[in-house]
Design a protein around this motif. Structure first.
Motif, PDB file in Angstrom:
ATOM      1  N   ILE A  62      13.816 -18.052 -30.866  1.00  7.38           N
ATOM      2  CA  ILE A  62      13.415 -17.318 -32.065  1.00  7.38           C
ATOM      3  C   ILE A  62      12.420 -16.217 -31.710  1.00  7.38           C
ATOM      4  O   ILE A  62      12.506 -15.100 -32.239  1.00  7.38           O
ATOM      5  CB  ILE A  62      12.817 -18.274 -33.123  1.00  7.38           C
ATOM      6  CG1 ILE A  62      13.881 -19.258 -33.614  1.00  7.38           C
ATOM      7  CG2 ILE A  62      12.219 -17.499 -34.287  1.00  7.38           C
ATOM      8  CD1 ILE A  62      15.056 -18.628 -34.320  1.00  7.38           C
ATOM      9  N   LEU A  63      11.483 -16.503 -30.810  1.00 10.36           N
ATOM     10  CA  LEU A  63      10.531 -15.472 -30.400  1.00 10.36           C
ATOM     11  C   LEU A  63      11.266 -14.293 -29.752  1.00 10.36           C
ATOM     12  O   LEU A  63      10.951 -13.135 -30.016  1.00 10.36           O
ATOM     13  CB  LEU A  63       9.499 -16.042 -29.425  1.00 10.36           C
ATOM     14  CG  LEU A  63       8.493 -17.030 -29.992  1.00 10.36           C
ATOM     15  CD1 LEU A  63       7.623 -17.587 -28.869  1.00 10.36           C
ATOM     16  CD2 LEU A  63       7.641 -16.384 -31.065  1.00 10.36           C
ATOM     17  N   ARG A  64      12.251 -14.562 -28.908  1.00 13.12           N
ATOM     18  CA  ARG A  64      13.021 -13.500 -28.260  1.00 13.12           C
ATOM     19  C   ARG A  64      13.788 -12.700 -29.304  1.00 13.12           C
ATOM     20  O   ARG A  64      13.849 -11.477 -29.247  1.00 13.12           O
ATOM     21  CB  ARG A  64      13.972 -14.104 -27.220  1.00 13.12           C
ATOM     22  CG  ARG A  64      14.765 -13.087 -26.450  1.00 13.12           C
ATOM     23  CD  ARG A  64      13.877 -12.253 -25.556  1.00 13.12           C
ATOM     24  NE  ARG A  64      14.159 -10.849 -25.780  1.00 13.12           N
ATOM     25  CZ  ARG A  64      13.541  -9.842 -25.183  1.00 13.12           C
ATOM     26  NH1 ARG A  64      12.588 -10.063 -24.310  1.00 13.12           N
ATOM     27  NH2 ARG A  64      13.849  -8.613 -25.444  1.00 13.12           N
ATOM     28  N   TRP A  65      14.383 -13.398 -30.274  1.00 15.79           N
ATOM     29  CA  TRP A  65      15.138 -12.737 -31.342  1.00 15.79           C
ATOM     30  C   TRP A  65      14.213 -11.803 -32.123  1.00 15.79           C
ATOM     31  O   TRP A  65      14.572 -10.664 -32.422  1.00 15.79           O
ATOM     32  CB  TRP A  65      15.759 -13.796 -32.254  1.00 15.79           C
ATOM     33  CG  TRP A  65      16.684 -13.253 -33.295  1.00 15.79           C
ATOM     34  CD1 TRP A  65      18.013 -12.963 -33.136  1.00 15.79           C
ATOM     35  CD2 TRP A  65      16.369 -12.945 -34.648  1.00 15.79           C
ATOM     36  NE1 TRP A  65      18.526 -12.495 -34.317  1.00 15.79           N
ATOM     37  CE2 TRP A  65      17.537 -12.473 -35.265  1.00 15.79           C
ATOM     38  CE3 TRP A  65      15.211 -13.018 -35.402  1.00 15.79           C
ATOM     39  CZ2 TRP A  65      17.591 -12.080 -36.599  1.00 15.79           C
ATOM     40  CZ3 TRP A  65      15.253 -12.633 -36.731  1.00 15.79           C
ATOM     41  CH2 TRP A  65      16.421 -12.169 -37.316  1.00 15.79           C
ATOM     42  N   ASP A  66      13.021 -12.285 -32.437  1.00 18.37           N
ATOM     43  CA  ASP A  66      12.049 -11.445 -33.140  1.00 18.37           C
ATOM     44  C   ASP A  66      11.712 -10.197 -32.337  1.00 18.37           C
ATOM     45  O   ASP A  66      11.710  -9.085 -32.876  1.00 18.37           O
ATOM     46  CB  ASP A  66      10.761 -12.226 -33.426  1.00 18.37           C
ATOM     47  CG  ASP A  66      10.896 -13.215 -34.569  1.00 18.37           C
ATOM     48  OD1 ASP A  66      11.793 -13.051 -35.417  1.00 18.37           O
ATOM     49  OD2 ASP A  66      10.082 -14.154 -34.618  1.00 18.37           O
ATOM     50  N   ILE A  67      11.403 -10.363 -31.064  1.00 10.94           N
ATOM     51  CA  ILE A  67      11.047  -9.230 -30.208  1.00 10.94           C
ATOM     52  C   ILE A  67      12.164  -8.197 -30.187  1.00 10.94           C
ATOM     53  O   ILE A  67      11.921  -6.996 -30.327  1.00 10.94           O
ATOM     54  CB  ILE A  67      10.732  -9.705 -28.765  1.00 10.94           C
ATOM     55  CG1 ILE A  67       9.467 -10.578 -28.749  1.00 10.94           C
ATOM     56  CG2 ILE A  67      10.622  -8.538 -27.793  1.00 10.94           C
ATOM     57  CD1 ILE A  67       8.182  -9.833 -29.052  1.00 10.94           C
TER      58      ILE A  67
ATOM     59  N   LYS B 214       2.954 -20.974 -21.459  1.00 10.22           N
ATOM     60  CA  LYS B 214       3.820 -20.478 -20.386  1.00 10.22           C
ATOM     61  C   LYS B 214       5.233 -20.229 -20.905  1.00 10.22           C
ATOM     62  O   LYS B 214       5.847 -19.207 -20.602  1.00 10.22           O
ATOM     63  CB  LYS B 214       3.845 -21.480 -19.234  1.00 10.22           C
ATOM     64  CG  LYS B 214       4.675 -21.042 -18.069  1.00 10.22           C
ATOM     65  CD  LYS B 214       4.680 -22.077 -16.966  1.00 10.22           C
ATOM     66  CE  LYS B 214       5.628 -21.645 -15.866  1.00 10.22           C
ATOM     67  NZ  LYS B 214       5.939 -22.704 -14.941  1.00 10.22           N
ATOM     68  N   GLU B 215       5.755 -21.162 -21.706  1.00  4.77           N
ATOM     69  CA  GLU B 215       7.094 -20.996 -22.271  1.00  4.77           C
ATOM     70  C   GLU B 215       7.156 -19.762 -23.165  1.00  4.77           C
ATOM     71  O   GLU B 215       8.147 -19.031 -23.156  1.00  4.77           O
ATOM     72  CB  GLU B 215       7.488 -22.233 -23.072  1.00  4.77           C
ATOM     73  CG  GLU B 215       7.764 -23.449 -22.219  1.00  4.77           C
ATOM     74  CD  GLU B 215       7.950 -24.715 -23.040  1.00  4.77           C
ATOM     75  OE1 GLU B 215       7.768 -24.659 -24.287  1.00  4.77           O
ATOM     76  OE2 GLU B 215       8.264 -25.751 -22.451  1.00  4.77           O
TER      77      GLU B 215
ATOM     78  N   PHE C 184      10.001 -12.752 -22.081  1.00  7.10           N
ATOM     79  CA  PHE C 184      10.195 -11.415 -21.532  1.00  7.10           C
ATOM     80  C   PHE C 184      11.080 -11.419 -20.300  1.00  7.10           C
ATOM     81  O   PHE C 184      11.375 -10.358 -19.752  1.00  7.10           O
ATOM     82  CB  PHE C 184       8.837 -10.776 -21.225  1.00  7.10           C
ATOM     83  CG  PHE C 184       7.999 -10.604 -22.458  1.00  7.10           C
ATOM     84  CD1 PHE C 184       8.295  -9.627 -23.381  1.00  7.10           C
ATOM     85  CD2 PHE C 184       6.924 -11.447 -22.700  1.00  7.10           C
ATOM     86  CE1 PHE C 184       7.538  -9.475 -24.538  1.00  7.10           C
ATOM     87  CE2 PHE C 184       6.149 -11.309 -23.843  1.00  7.10           C
ATOM     88  CZ  PHE C 184       6.464 -10.312 -24.765  1.00  7.10           C
ATOM     89  N   GLY C 185      11.548 -12.586 -19.892  1.00  4.74           N
ATOM     90  CA  GLY C 185      12.377 -12.691 -18.696  1.00  4.74           C
ATOM     91  C   GLY C 185      13.871 -12.679 -18.975  1.00  4.74           C
ATOM     92  O   GLY C 185      14.666 -12.825 -18.054  1.00  4.74           O
ATOM     93  N   PHE C 186      14.268 -12.499 -20.229  1.00  5.23           N
ATOM     94  CA  PHE C 186      15.687 -12.474 -20.565  1.00  5.23           C
ATOM     95  C   PHE C 186      15.882 -11.716 -21.872  1.00  5.23           C
ATOM     96  O   PHE C 186      14.919 -11.436 -22.579  1.00  5.23           O
ATOM     97  CB  PHE C 186      16.246 -13.899 -20.695  1.00  5.23           C
ATOM     98  CG  PHE C 186      15.740 -14.643 -21.898  1.00  5.23           C
ATOM     99  CD1 PHE C 186      16.514 -14.724 -23.053  1.00  5.23           C
ATOM    100  CD2 PHE C 186      14.492 -15.264 -21.897  1.00  5.23           C
ATOM    101  CE1 PHE C 186      16.056 -15.404 -24.170  1.00  5.23           C
ATOM    102  CE2 PHE C 186      14.033 -15.949 -23.013  1.00  5.23           C
ATOM    103  CZ  PHE C 186      14.810 -16.020 -24.142  1.00  5.23           C
ATOM    104  N   GLU C 187      17.111 -11.385 -22.183  1.00  7.35           N
ATOM    105  CA  GLU C 187      17.472 -10.782 -23.457  1.00  7.35           C
ATOM    106  C   GLU C 187      18.671 -11.512 -24.029  1.00  7.35           C
ATOM    107  O   GLU C 187      19.517 -12.008 -23.286  1.00  7.35           O
ATOM    108  CB  GLU C 187      17.812  -9.296 -23.295  1.00  7.35           C
ATOM    109  CG  GLU C 187      16.620  -8.423 -23.072  1.00  7.35           C
ATOM    110  CD  GLU C 187      16.963  -6.939 -23.179  1.00  7.35           C
ATOM    111  OE1 GLU C 187      18.100  -6.595 -23.579  1.00  7.35           O
ATOM    112  OE2 GLU C 187      16.073  -6.138 -22.857  1.00  7.35           O
TER     113      GLU C 187
END
Length: 54
Positions: free
Chosen positions: A2-7, A24-25, A30-33
């Motif tokens: 969800i954090l990645r989706w938001d970004i 850390k998680e 920022f290590g994937f899309e």
């Protein structure tokens, strides 16, 4: 996820945790899309609900 989706949607997120492993998680976003298909699949999960707990 969800954090990645938001970004990727241009949302500024400020996750918080006192647990070093969770911190850390959270930085690992920022290590994937997500692919366009994954973004659409997650968007389809929206139920237009509002919760008072945040």
């Amino acid at each position: 996820m969800i954090l990645r989706w938001d970004i990727q949607n241009g949302v500024i997120v400020m996750p918080g945790s006192s647990n070093p492993e969770h911190i850390k998680e959270n930085l690992d976003i920022f290590g994937f899309e997500l692919t366009d298909d994954e973004m659409e699949q997650m968007k389809a999960l929206n139920r237009d609900e509002k919760h008072d707990w945040y």
